[in-house]
Design a protein around this motif. Sequence first.
Motif, short mmCIF file in Angstrom:
data_model
loop_
_atom_site.label_atom_id
_atom_site.label_comp_id
_atom_site.label_asym_id
_atom_site.label_seq_id
_atom_site.Cartn_x
_atom_site.Cartn_y
_atom_site.Cartn_z
N ASP A 51 0.83 -1.20 0.00
CA ASP A 51 0.00 0.00 0.00
C ASP A 51 0.86 1.25 0.00
OD1 ASP A 51 -2.28 -1.51 -0.02
OD2 ASP A 51 -2.66 -1.32 2.14
N GLY A 52 1.95 1.23 0.75
CA GLY A 52 2.86 2.37 0.77
C GLY A 52 3.48 2.61 -0.60
N ALA A 53 3.84 1.53 -1.29
CA ALA A 53 4.41 1.66 -2.62
C ALA A 53 3.35 2.17 -3.59
CB ALA A 53 4.97 0.32 -3.09
N GLY A 54 2.11 1.69 -3.41
CA GLY A 54 1.02 2.17 -4.26
C GLY A 54 0.74 3.64 -4.04
N ALA B 104 3.48 5.58 -5.72
CA ALA B 104 3.30 5.59 -7.18
C ALA B 104 2.18 6.55 -7.57
CB ALA B 104 3.01 4.18 -7.69
N ALA B 105 1.10 6.55 -6.81
CA ALA B 105 -0.01 7.46 -7.10
C ALA B 105 0.43 8.91 -6.91
CB ALA B 105 -1.20 7.14 -6.19
N ASP B 106 1.23 9.15 -5.87
CA ASP B 106 1.74 10.50 -5.63
C ASP B 106 2.67 10.93 -6.77
OD1 ASP B 106 1.97 12.83 -4.00
OD2 ASP B 106 3.94 12.12 -3.32
N ALA B 107 3.52 10.03 -7.21
CA ALA B 107 4.43 10.34 -8.32
C ALA B 107 3.64 10.63 -9.59
CB ALA B 107 5.40 9.19 -8.55
N LEU B 108 2.59 9.85 -9.84
CA LEU B 108 1.76 10.07 -11.02
C LEU B 108 1.06 11.43 -10.94
CD1 LEU B 108 0.57 9.07 -13.66
CD2 LEU B 108 -1.22 7.93 -12.35
N ALA B 109 0.58 11.79 -9.78
CA ALA B 109 -0.08 13.09 -9.61
C ALA B 109 0.89 14.23 -9.88
CB ALA B 109 -0.66 13.21 -8.19
N HIS B 110 2.14 14.10 -9.43
CA HIS B 110 3.16 15.13 -9.69
C HIS B 110 3.49 15.20 -11.18
CE1 HIS B 110 4.08 16.52 -5.66
NE2 HIS B 110 4.09 15.26 -5.24
N LEU B 111 3.59 14.05 -11.83
CA LEU B 111 3.86 14.04 -13.27
C LEU B 111 2.72 14.69 -14.05
CD1 LEU B 111 5.47 10.53 -13.80
CD2 LEU B 111 6.57 12.76 -14.04
N GLN B 112 1.49 14.41 -13.66
CA GLN B 112 0.34 15.02 -14.32
C GLN B 112 0.35 16.54 -14.14
OE1 GLN B 112 -2.72 12.65 -12.46
NE2 GLN B 112 -3.21 11.65 -14.42
N ALA B 113 0.64 16.98 -12.93
CA ALA B 113 0.69 18.43 -12.66
C ALA B 113 1.81 19.08 -13.48
CB ALA B 113 0.90 18.69 -11.17
#
Length: 96
Positions: A12-15, A18-27
């Motif tokens: 869950d921590g890795a997920g 990954a979700a946080d990294a994806l949100a930063h990439l989208q921004a």
Amino acid sequence: MSADDHESTAGDGAGDAAADALAHLQAAAIELISAGRSFLEAADRAVRDDDSVARVVDTLSGLGRDVMGRAAGSDEPEQSDEPDYGDGYQGIDIDG
């Protein structure tokens, strides 16, 4: 807590990461698109302004003369009718 429970929690921590990294990439992508749009709008305005185009062409032709002069062995750039401020750089008159 069993080994299976621990693996689930670590996953869950890795997920989340990954979700946080994806949100930063989208921004970042949205900001990049916005910056590109702003650049293109400024370029569009500049290209439509005859005086701006003339100044850009004049500047680029002066640069081309300097490059060609240096390639031919001259250490001194072509002299321009633009103001010289005594620091080795010549200004560009943007007031017309």
